[in-house]
Enzyme design. Structure first.
Site, PDB file in Angstrom:
ATOM      1  N   LYS A  45       0.829  -1.214   0.000  1.00 24.46           N
ATOM      2  CA  LYS A  45       0.000   0.000   0.000  1.00 24.46           C
ATOM      3  C   LYS A  45       0.861   1.260   0.000  1.00 24.46           C
ATOM      4  CE  LYS A  45      -2.354  -1.093   3.694  1.00 24.46           C
ATOM      5  NZ  LYS A  45      -1.756  -2.429   3.948  1.00 24.46           N
ATOM      6  N   ARG A  72     -10.777  -0.006   8.893  1.00 23.03           N
ATOM      7  CA  ARG A  72     -10.254  -1.361   9.026  1.00 23.03           C
ATOM      8  C   ARG A  72     -11.361  -2.374   9.315  1.00 23.03           C
ATOM      9  NH1 ARG A  72      -4.608  -1.547   9.830  1.00 23.03           N
ATOM     10  NH2 ARG A  72      -3.651   0.474  10.272  1.00 23.03           N
ATOM     11  N   ARG A  94      11.822  -7.779   5.341  1.00 19.89           N
ATOM     12  CA  ARG A  94      11.824  -6.315   5.333  1.00 19.89           C
ATOM     13  C   ARG A  94      13.007  -5.761   6.132  1.00 19.89           C
ATOM     14  NH1 ARG A  94       6.280  -3.392   6.797  1.00 19.89           N
ATOM     15  NH2 ARG A  94       6.609  -4.568   8.720  1.00 19.89           N
ATOM     16  N   ARG A 147      13.375  -5.207  12.073  1.00 13.86           N
ATOM     17  CA  ARG A 147      12.622  -5.033  13.310  1.00 13.86           C
ATOM     18  C   ARG A 147      12.316  -6.386  13.935  1.00 13.86           C
ATOM     19  NH1 ARG A 147       7.789  -1.022  11.634  1.00 13.86           N
ATOM     20  NH2 ARG A 147       6.704  -2.888  12.349  1.00 13.86           N
ATOM     21  N   ARG A 196      -0.209 -11.047  12.115  1.00 14.44           N
ATOM     22  CA  ARG A 196      -0.705  -9.822  11.473  1.00 14.44           C
ATOM     23  C   ARG A 196      -1.671 -10.156  10.337  1.00 14.44           C
ATOM     24  NH1 ARG A 196       4.196  -6.178   9.769  1.00 14.44           N
ATOM     25  NH2 ARG A 196       2.508  -4.710   9.316  1.00 14.44           N
TER      26      ARG A 196
END
Length: 217
Positions: free
Chosen positions: A18, A93, A132, A165, A176
């Site tokens: 996104k 959401r 990531r 992270r 998630r």
């Protein structure tokens, strides 16, 4: 460049791209980008009435109620820069949030023109999320597999060190996605029934944006 359908919601699971897609679109089309996370932090920092209420809740470890977030979004959408169009990223959401958004938009005589759903398969999403990398200097985001830096471990933009992270583990990534499917996936059918949903499959981000612009004209 202007669009006929210019008031947009971006939907997609974590890792769907996104942020990447919206940034590419914003480079070609003048739209206001509204991230509810950024909006919430700004309201708290400004010590507005809504910000003070949200800040107290956040300080106690609670979740900011949908009604407060919806009021913040309504106030932001009423600003002049949103008249030329906007991207809502991170809100709604849930179905309840979508209904609150509809009510807020009616109050300011506005509406959603299209909902952009970025559909990516779970295997790719998990690869993206667990590969990531974040920059310690400018917060740029990379991916070891799909968008690696030119020099390993070094940010292309500012030269700072890159790191992964702790919440980008496989277990966290799966959690998630589970939350997304439970809370947010019902919005896909909600907006499909409303005739607003536009689905884009994974692929080259620039090609996706070009097709998106063509479909929104």
């Amino acid at each position: 460049m202007s669009l006929t359908k210019k008031n947009l919601i971006f939907l997609g699971a974590p890792g769907a791209g996104k942020g990447t897609i919206s940034n590419l679109l914003l480079a070609k089309v003048k739209l206001a980008h509204i991230s509810t996370g950024d909006l919430l932090r700004a309201e708290v920092a400004a010590k507005s009435e809504l910000g003070l209420a949200a800040g107290k809740i956040m300080a106690s470890g609670g979740l900011v109620p949908d009604e407060i977030v919806a009021k913040m979004v309504r106030a932001r959408l009423a600003k002049d820069d949103c008249r030329e169009g906007f991207i809502l990223d991170g809100f709604p959401r849930t179905i309840q949030q979508a209904e609150l958004l509809d009510a807020a938009l009616k109050e300011i005589h506005s509406q959603i023109d299209a909902v952009i759903y970025l559909h990516v398969d779970d295997e790719t999403l998990l690869q993206r999320l667990t590969a990531r990398l974040n920059c310690r200097g400018c917060d740029a985001i990379y991916n070891k597999l799909f968008m690696p830096p030119k020099v390993e471990g070094v940010c292309d933009k500012c030269g700072s060190a890159l790191y992964q992270r702790s919440d980008d583990s496989l277990e966290t990534a799966k959690q998630r996605l589970s939350v997304f499917y439970k809370q947010t996936e019902p919005l896909i059918e909600f907006y499909r029934k409303a005739g607003l949903l536009m689905t884009f499959e994974k692929g080259d981000p620039n090609a996706i944006v070009d097709q998106m612009i063509s479909d929104l004209k």
